[in-house]
Write an enzyme that holds these catalytic residues in place. Sequence first.
Site, mmCIF file in Angstrom:
data_model
loop_
_atom_site.group_PDB
_atom_site.id
_atom_site.type_symbol
_atom_site.label_atom_id
_atom_site.label_comp_id
_atom_site.label_asym_id
_atom_site.label_seq_id
_atom_site.Cartn_x
_atom_site.Cartn_y
_atom_site.Cartn_z
ATOM 1 N N GLU A 11 -30.580 37.076 21.746
ATOM 2 C CA GLU A 11 -31.787 37.079 22.584
ATOM 3 C C GLU A 11 -32.540 38.402 22.474
ATOM 4 O OE1 GLU A 11 -33.143 36.426 27.242
ATOM 5 O OE2 GLU A 11 -31.255 35.591 26.509
ATOM 6 N N ASP A 23 -13.099 36.996 25.823
ATOM 7 C CA ASP A 23 -13.385 35.600 26.153
ATOM 8 C C ASP A 23 -14.614 35.507 27.055
ATOM 9 O OD1 ASP A 23 -13.392 32.947 26.997
ATOM 10 O OD2 ASP A 23 -11.224 32.843 27.239
ATOM 11 N N LYS A 66 -28.005 35.202 35.643
ATOM 12 C CA LYS A 66 -28.077 34.993 34.196
ATOM 13 C C LYS A 66 -28.505 36.279 33.517
ATOM 14 C CE LYS A 66 -30.176 33.637 30.174
ATOM 15 N NZ LYS A 66 -31.120 34.382 29.322
ATOM 16 N N HIS A 88 -40.628 40.837 26.741
ATOM 17 C CA HIS A 88 -39.790 39.864 26.064
ATOM 18 C C HIS A 88 -40.515 39.270 24.871
ATOM 19 C CE1 HIS A 88 -36.529 36.936 25.735
ATOM 20 N NE2 HIS A 88 -37.461 36.013 25.551
#
Length: 424
Positions: free
Chosen positions: A83, A277, A261, A376
């Site tokens: 991202e 993990d 998030k 972004h």
Amino acid sequence: MTSTSRLSGLRDLPVADRRRRIQDSTGVGPEALAALDPAHGLQVEQADHLIENVIGVMGIPVGLATNFTINGRDVLIPMATEEASVVAAASNAARIARVLGGFHTSSTEPLMQAQIQVLDVVDPEGGRARLLESRQEIIDLANEQDPILVRFGGGVRDLLVRLVPSPVQTYVVAHLVVDVRDAMGANAVNTMAEAVATRVGEIAGGRPLLRILTNKADRRITRARAVFDAESLGGPQVVDDLVHAGALAQADPYRAATHNKGIMNGISAVVLATGNDTRAVEAGAHSHAIGPDGRYTSLSRFEKDADGNLVGFLELPMPVGLVGGATKAHPVARSALAILGVGTAQELADVVVATGLAQNLAAMRALATEGIQRGHMSLHARNIAVTAGATGDEVPQVVARLISDKAIRAEHAQQVLAELRSAR
């Protein structure tokens, strides 16, 4: 030992020069960084030993977050993510935190839990009591399964027993609480749970069924705190707005989901880069976000201090390790750990949670000021340019036009690229 994480201008250098800067700053040799080349990283033959039915290897970009000071130590942080803006945002937030001392962390012991579910217990309360009376016997039996862990100071610390009502019956559920030291701990606690399950069932007076760890690692907590300089953030109004933005995430699960998030953008990138993990960490984090009232809320908190600066706090379970699994088998994970220079699983957890807080602050600041899309999409424009076929010095030219035209779209990138090439 990292001398400084303040590597200004790193993004403007070619990849080879960036690596040389890292070597100069960290003392990590070129052989440790060689694994970051696809040709020398995880090979298909190695991958075939990590998972089943291997047919290939998928590459994820590994970037380097700069500017971090954590508990007084400068650290460069490898982040694996696809991202755009994540690495840049974390680095920028760390630069702001650096003004007033960077990030500070604290933690609990590295305790993981395994559950043994017992069915068909006629007297659940009696079964629970019998298991607690046999606590030491069960602990000793579990510890026999991993003498090396015990020798290193780990092992079972406690036995807990819960009664869990369900629509079918009330289950007796025994918990082994295990100090896993520098491991993530899944293999250790699962082995122990399987070894004691039969005996647990006999004592409780029922049939053991599930025996496996829980990813709700609420006894393995890491916390990070940072003071973000008001002037560097943009002034008193920005600080107040960030407090309001954080308050909405606390109060509203719809905002909290995206807020968290953003935290996980930073956390998962470091966890993945170090061969840990990601699914276990994410499961633990989101379960921790459910408060005592059963409502999903934000993992972080923000407030204004007496000097008008913004103070951020982040707390969540952090079951990461330095031994076992891909952390040792994956060459890129070994390279990432060498760059980090961490010596214990807890030091790695400190880095991970500090990165999550930095990522969170950066996203909130963008939302509360210019909006998330400006920064972004500026970075996303590079992806669009490359997808359109731009190469070499064409990429920055196409990116500049996309941003100038405020049209960061694939078809426009193709048009701009065609114009550039026809003009040559």
